[in-house]
Write an enzyme that holds these catalytic residues in place. Structure first.
Site, PDB file in Angstrom:
ATOM      1  N   ASP A 230      -6.851   3.529  -5.554  1.00 14.53           N
ATOM      2  CA  ASP A 230      -6.567   2.223  -5.618  1.00 14.53           C
ATOM      3  C   ASP A 230      -5.031   1.685  -5.541  1.00 14.53           C
ATOM      4  OD1 ASP A 230      -7.484   0.184  -8.603  1.00 14.53           O
ATOM      5  OD2 ASP A 230      -7.262  -0.326  -6.326  1.00 14.53           O
TER       6      ASP A 230
ATOM      7  N   GLU B 215     -12.877  -8.076  -7.637  1.00 14.32           N
ATOM      8  CA  GLU B 215     -12.876  -8.275  -9.159  1.00 14.32           C
ATOM      9  C   GLU B 215     -12.783  -9.725  -9.320  1.00 14.32           C
ATOM     10  OE1 GLU B 215     -11.158  -6.051  -7.368  1.00 14.32           O
ATOM     11  OE2 GLU B 215      -9.016  -6.234  -7.694  1.00 14.32           O
TER      12      GLU B 215
ATOM     13  N   ASP C 108     -11.588   2.119  -3.586  1.00  7.84           N
ATOM     14  CA  ASP C 108     -11.522   0.487  -3.978  1.00  7.84           C
ATOM     15  C   ASP C 108     -10.905  -0.205  -2.727  1.00  7.84           C
ATOM     16  OD1 ASP C 108     -10.094  -1.771  -6.462  1.00  7.84           O
ATOM     17  OD2 ASP C 108     -12.175  -1.814  -5.640  1.00  7.84           O
ATOM     18  N   ASN C 109     -11.368  -1.518  -2.695  1.00 11.34           N
ATOM     19  CA  ASN C 109     -10.810  -2.478  -1.877  1.00 11.34           C
ATOM     20  C   ASN C 109     -10.933  -2.139  -0.358  1.00 11.34           C
ATOM     21  OD1 ASN C 109      -8.441  -2.082  -4.332  1.00 11.34           O
ATOM     22  ND2 ASN C 109      -9.746  -4.059  -4.090  1.00 11.34           N
TER      23      ASN C 109
ATOM     24  N   LYS D 228      -3.092   0.132   0.304  1.00 16.63           N
ATOM     25  CA  LYS D 228      -4.481   0.306   1.081  1.00 16.63           C
ATOM     26  C   LYS D 228      -4.131   1.252   2.346  1.00 16.63           C
ATOM     27  CE  LYS D 228      -5.571  -1.708  -2.179  1.00 16.63           C
ATOM     28  NZ  LYS D 228      -6.007  -0.948  -3.437  1.00 16.63           N
TER      29      LYS D 228
HETATM   30  N1  LIG Z   1       1.849   5.934  -6.705  1.00 15.76           N
HETATM   31  C1  LIG Z   1       1.999   4.892  -5.728  1.00 15.76           C
HETATM   32  N2  LIG Z   1       2.092   5.181  -4.522  1.00 15.76           N
HETATM   33  C2  LIG Z   1       2.181   4.263  -3.732  1.00 15.76           C
HETATM   34  N3  LIG Z   1       1.882   3.086  -3.894  1.00 15.76           N
HETATM   35  C3  LIG Z   1       1.403   2.649  -4.923  1.00 15.76           C
HETATM   36  C4  LIG Z   1       1.464   3.558  -6.124  1.00 15.76           C
HETATM   37  N4  LIG Z   1       1.098   2.885  -7.253  1.00 15.76           N
HETATM   38  C5  LIG Z   1       0.946   1.683  -6.805  1.00 15.76           C
HETATM   39  N5  LIG Z   1       1.201   1.526  -5.758  1.00 15.76           N
HETATM   40  C6  LIG Z   1       1.435   0.208  -4.939  1.00 15.76           C
HETATM   41  C7  LIG Z   1       0.209  -0.683  -5.006  1.00 15.76           C
HETATM   42  O1  LIG Z   1      -0.585  -0.658  -6.202  1.00 15.76           O
HETATM   43  C8  LIG Z   1      -1.315  -1.799  -6.169  1.00 15.76           C
HETATM   44  C9  LIG Z   1      -2.445  -1.623  -5.035  1.00 15.76           C
HETATM   45  N6  LIG Z   1      -3.572  -2.385  -5.150  1.00 15.76           N
HETATM   46  C10 LIG Z   1      -3.611  -3.535  -4.537  1.00 15.76           C
HETATM   47  O2  LIG Z   1      -2.914  -4.042  -3.737  1.00 15.76           O
HETATM   48  C11 LIG Z   1      -5.037  -4.399  -4.763  1.00 15.76           C
HETATM   49  C12 LIG Z   1      -4.867  -5.844  -4.029  1.00 15.76           C
HETATM   50  C13 LIG Z   1      -6.028  -6.489  -4.291  1.00 15.76           C
HETATM   51  C14 LIG Z   1      -5.944  -8.094  -3.846  1.00 15.76           C
HETATM   52  C15 LIG Z   1      -5.061  -8.713  -4.040  1.00 15.76           C
HETATM   53  C16 LIG Z   1      -4.886 -10.040  -3.408  1.00 15.76           C
HETATM   54  C17 LIG Z   1      -5.899 -10.641  -3.255  1.00 15.76           C
HETATM   55  F1  LIG Z   1      -6.079 -11.984  -2.566  1.00 15.76           F
HETATM   56  C18 LIG Z   1      -7.231  -9.827  -3.086  1.00 15.76           C
HETATM   57  C19 LIG Z   1      -7.086  -8.443  -3.385  1.00 15.76           C
HETATM   58  C20 LIG Z   1      -7.331  -6.211  -5.121  1.00 15.76           C
HETATM   59  C21 LIG Z   1      -7.185  -4.899  -5.525  1.00 15.76           C
HETATM   60  O3  LIG Z   1      -8.112  -4.241  -6.433  1.00 15.76           O
HETATM   61  C22 LIG Z   1      -5.891  -3.838  -5.408  1.00 15.76           C
HETATM   62  O4  LIG Z   1      -6.246  -2.642  -5.922  1.00 15.76           O
HETATM   63 MG   LIG Z   2      -8.213  -2.246  -6.326  1.00 12.67          MG
END
Ligand SMILES: Nc1ncnc2c1ncn2CCOCCNC(=O)c1cc(-c2ccc(F)cc2)cc(O)c1O
Ligand SMILES: [Mg+2]
Length: 214
Positions: A141, A199, A169-170, A144
């Site tokens: 999650d 969500e 997810d996603n 992406k």
């Molecule tokens: N340990 C690691 N190593 C590398 N990278 C890492 C990390 N830990 C975190 N990160 C960074 C990324 O963390 C957040 C990633 N999740 C999302 O970006 C996300 C975005 C939406 C979304 C946004 C906007 C819309 F319009 C529509 C949907 C929905 C979701 O359910 C999402 O999960």
């Molecule tokens: Mg997500």
């Protein structure tokens, strides 16, 4: 300076949930994010699918990539058997700090280890740091475009075993098209798509469950 969205989510938990009651923490976050301000938790619709896959797998060792506020960490940890553990990896220290407090409020701090850092750096160190053989369940999650490289990394580090379940997810929104290609055209995985919604919205999204065949 004002508060951050994760800080406001923590406040909503402290105000509306019961200490030590994971379900009330989940409900408080879902209510806040549905009615006050959207946030990128897996949410209640996809959360029910996560719950059912997790209950079926009943993992001893679970890994989550991308903690954010700890919503899915609470969903996962509340269903783990005694002595089972969740390791969750979060890149952003501010998110990790909030997640630690929300997981503790739910009373699940003994089941969850939050590790701060980039997944690509941390995965190769997991065996030695946690003395574990492999993961039974992985929830993807985080970024992406990290789903494919980190899945390959988990394979190469021997952290997947025959039968390990990956749940991503996603895969529709924001989307992980390379990941879907990777697991769906790969003889080492048995994949299935669970349609749902993004969500707290009516937009299409879903979870991809992939069983590693070894
Ligand atoms: N340990 C690691 N190593 C590398 N990278 C890492 C990390 N830990 C975190 N990160 C960074 C990324 O963390 C957040 C990633 N999740 C999302 O970006 C996300 C975005 C939406 C979304 C946004 C906007 C819309 F319009 C529509 C949907 C929905 C979701 O359910 C999402 O999960
Ligand atoms: Mg997500």
């Amino acid at each position: 300076t004002g508060s951050s969205r994760p800080q406001r989510i923590l406040k909503a938990v402290q105000k509306n949930a019961t200490k030590g009651d994971p379900q009330s923490v989940i409900s408080a976050i879902d209510y806040y994010c549905r009615h006050k301000e959207w946030a990128m938790n897996v949410g209640d619709d996809k959360g029910l699918i996560l719950d059912s896959v997790l209950t079926e797998v009943n993992p001893s060792m679970a890994l989550e990539l991308g903690t954010y506020c700890g919503y899915s960490s609470v969903r996962i940890a509340r269903l783990l058997s005694p002595n089972s553990k969740l390791i969750t990896v979060e890149f952003n220290p501010a998110f990790a700090a909030i997640a630690r407090q929300i997981i503790a409020y739910a009373g699940l701090q003994d089941k969850v280890t939050i590790v701060e850092g980039a997944s690509g750096d941390l995965i190769p160190k997991m065996k030695e740091r946690f003395g574990l053989k492999s993961f039974d369940f992985v929830f993807l999650d985080h970024w992406k475009d990290r789903y494919v490289p980190d899945t390959k990394l988990l394979e190469d580090c021997g952290l997947l075993r025959k039968g390990t379940v990956l749940l991503a997810d996603n895969v529709i929104c924001p989307g992980a098209p390379e990941y879907l290609k990777y697991v769906r055209n790969n003889p080492r995985y048995e994949s299935r798509y669970y349609p749902s919604v993004l969500e707290y919205t009516k937009a299409e999204d879903g979870l991809e469950k992939s069983v590693f065949l070894g």
